[in-house]
Design a protein around this motif. Structure first.
Motif, PDB file in Angstrom:
ATOM      1  N   ARG A  62       0.837  -1.190   0.000  1.00  0.00           N
ATOM      2  CA  ARG A  62       0.000   0.000   0.000  1.00  0.00           C
ATOM      3  C   ARG A  62       0.881   1.253   0.000  1.00  0.00           C
ATOM      4  O   ARG A  62       1.960   1.262   0.591  1.00  0.00           O
ATOM      5  N   SER A  63       0.396   2.306  -0.654  1.00  0.00           N
ATOM      6  CA  SER A  63       1.051   3.612  -0.607  1.00  0.00           C
ATOM      7  C   SER A  63       0.464   4.385   0.566  1.00  0.00           C
ATOM      8  O   SER A  63      -0.751   4.623   0.630  1.00  0.00           O
ATOM      9  N   LEU A  64       1.307   4.787   1.509  1.00  0.00           N
ATOM     10  CA  LEU A  64       0.830   5.320   2.786  1.00  0.00           C
ATOM     11  C   LEU A  64      -0.072   6.533   2.646  1.00  0.00           C
ATOM     12  O   LEU A  64      -1.156   6.589   3.244  1.00  0.00           O
ATOM     13  N   HIS A  65       0.369   7.542   1.886  1.00  0.00           N
ATOM     14  CA  HIS A  65      -0.405   8.791   1.896  1.00  0.00           C
ATOM     15  C   HIS A  65      -1.725   8.678   1.140  1.00  0.00           C
ATOM     16  O   HIS A  65      -2.572   9.568   1.237  1.00  0.00           O
ATOM     17  N   LEU A  66      -1.926   7.561   0.425  1.00  0.00           N
ATOM     18  CA  LEU A  66      -3.184   7.347  -0.285  1.00  0.00           C
ATOM     19  C   LEU A  66      -4.209   6.609   0.575  1.00  0.00           C
ATOM     20  O   LEU A  66      -5.366   6.450   0.159  1.00  0.00           O
ATOM     21  N   GLU A  67      -3.797   6.166   1.765  1.00  0.00           N
ATOM     22  CA  GLU A  67      -4.726   5.521   2.689  1.00  0.00           C
ATOM     23  C   GLU A  67      -5.616   6.586   3.348  1.00  0.00           C
ATOM     24  O   GLU A  67      -5.331   7.786   3.295  1.00  0.00           O
ATOM     25  N   LYS A 126       2.029   0.243  11.885  1.00  0.00           N
ATOM     26  CA  LYS A 126       3.264   0.762  12.477  1.00  0.00           C
ATOM     27  C   LYS A 126       3.535   2.214  12.068  1.00  0.00           C
ATOM     28  O   LYS A 126       4.426   2.859  12.623  1.00  0.00           O
ATOM     29  N   PHE A 127       2.775   2.702  11.087  1.00  0.00           N
ATOM     30  CA  PHE A 127       3.019   4.038  10.557  1.00  0.00           C
ATOM     31  C   PHE A 127       1.905   4.999  10.981  1.00  0.00           C
ATOM     32  O   PHE A 127       0.736   4.643  10.997  1.00  0.00           O
ATOM     33  N   ILE A 143       5.874   3.114   0.276  1.00  0.00           N
ATOM     34  CA  ILE A 143       5.102   1.875   0.098  1.00  0.00           C
ATOM     35  C   ILE A 143       5.525   0.830   1.126  1.00  0.00           C
ATOM     36  O   ILE A 143       6.717   0.572   1.305  1.00  0.00           O
ATOM     37  N   VAL A 144       4.537   0.233   1.792  1.00  0.00           N
ATOM     38  CA  VAL A 144       4.792  -0.807   2.789  1.00  0.00           C
ATOM     39  C   VAL A 144       3.765  -1.919   2.617  1.00  0.00           C
ATOM     40  O   VAL A 144       2.741  -1.744   1.941  1.00  0.00           O
TER      41      VAL A 144
END
Length: 380
Positions: free
Chosen positions: A173-178, A211-212, A203-204
């Motif tokens: 997943r791309s973090l800032h798009l969540e 965790k982010f 991406i994680v």
């Protein structure tokens, strides 16, 4: 590196531990410039834009990937060997913490061929598959490719389709798009007034999303002369994690392997390093502020000698409690099938038996890994 004023402001304002830099344009012989951006607090690691063609006198290819890392983390950093001038990586091997692998990425722009883009994506996939079995992998940088998320949808093109396949297979997943991302979705706006797009990402894997936190794309800033916006986030280490910095208690030091130190003669090296580093410290005039600074410099000199000369005890490389015997067996099968595929030409053809067997084994492994993780979280 015309964006240095904004970079310095961003580092200081947000108290950044690690920052990935894509497309810095520096040649390999100029990489020491990274160490001058904030020499007191940060050290640079990276690859020049000419990493695969140092011999060229005239060079105008835009590129280069790098990291700036807080000096408090420097003792725990190892540079990864990645066969690409567009992908750079470091390992954070912090005591009592599962390993963290940070990968800085700059994939080819749309002005370059899809074949080159596809080649770099394949390298990125290989890098992820290798290191994701040993710890937490974080991919970050300019992917020159749109990625879908809860906050961003678009019509897929060939590049996006190529990366989507990789992300779906690995549950990335791309973090800032969540949904918990804050700020603008689009990170790129060309100077020519083209459409805004989301091509920069952190991406994680989906299992590491929790965790982010504090995921944000800052809005416009007067110092930001780039046509890209940065993405920032916080990453939670395990609760018992400590690492040495100038403000830490000395009891948080790493453990020394004294047996190895005696065997390889490191004690003498340590003694010499301490004397050299202490020799460089000048005695101050006796004021309370100067005495504190003097004390800090002495302590840091001793710690530096420790880190540079004495071997540390080995820690567990990775910790995945849900990694069952079945998952391990499927992982072994996948690696064997991948090796067979590579040995037989590494063809990206669905009709090729070796490619098909590798993809099938990879899919089965992912299913078992997800099942084991779900069972673990239910029991927990």
């Amino acid at each position: 590196m015309s964006g240095v004023p904004y970079l310095i402001d961003f580092l200081n304002t947000n108290r950044i531990d690690v920052i990935a830099i894509a497309e810095h344009w520096l040649r390999s012989c100029q990489l020491m410039f990274l160490d001058t951006i904030d020499p007191t607090n940060y050290i640079g690691y990276g690859k020049g834009a000419d990493d695969n063609c140092h011999q060229l006198f005239n060079f105008n290819i835009r590129g280069g990937v790098a990291f700036l890392v807080s000096k408090s983390l420097q003792p725990f950093v190892e540079v990864l060997d990645i066969p690409s001038n567009r992908i750079s990586g470091i390992e954070l091997n912090i005591p009592d913490t599962p390993n963290i692998y940070l990968i800085s990425v700059y994939l080819p722009a749309v002005t370059q061929s899809y074949e080159l883009f596809s080649k770099e994506v394949e390298i990125l996939i290989d890098v992820y598959n290798i290191y994701s079995t040993m710890g937490t992998v974080v991919l970050m940088g300019d992917f020159n490719c749109k990625i879908e998320g809860p906050r961003y949808t678009f019509d897929y093109d060939k590049r996006s389709d190529s990366l989507r396949s990789f992300m779906q297979e690995c549950n990335l997943r791309s973090l800032h798009l969540e949904t918990n991302g804050i700020g603008p979705v689009c990170t790129f706006q060309s100077y020519q007034g083209g459409p805004k797009t989301a091509i920069d990402h952190i991406i994680v894997s989906i299992e590491n999303l929790t965790k982010f936190s504090k995921i944000q794309v800052p809005d416009e800033h007067m110092f930001n002369v780039s046509d890209h916006k940065p993405i920032r986030c916080s990453f939670a280490l395990s609760d018992n994690t400590n690492y040495v910095s100038k403000d830490d208690d000395l009891t948080a030091q790493r453990r020394i392997s004294w047996t190895k130190a005696v065997q390889n003669g490191a004690i003498a090296d340590y003694s010499f390093a301490v004397s050299q580093f202490l020799w460089d410290i000048k005695s101050p005039t006796a004021t309370s502020t100067n005495i504190e600074q003097y004390y800090s410099e002495i302590v840091n000199a001793i710690l530096r000698a420790d880190m540079e000369t004495l071997p540390g005890k080995q820690y567990v490389k990775h910790l995945k409690p849900y990694w069952t015997k079945t998952v391990k067996e499927y992982h072994t099968i996948m690696r064997l099938q991948r090796r067979t595929w590579i040995e037989n030409g590494k063809l990206h053809d669905r009709n090729d038996k070796h490619y098909s067997d590798y993809k099938s084994a990879k899919l089965n492994f992912r299913k078992q890994l997800e099942l084991a993780y779900e069972n673990y979280t239910l029991v927990k």
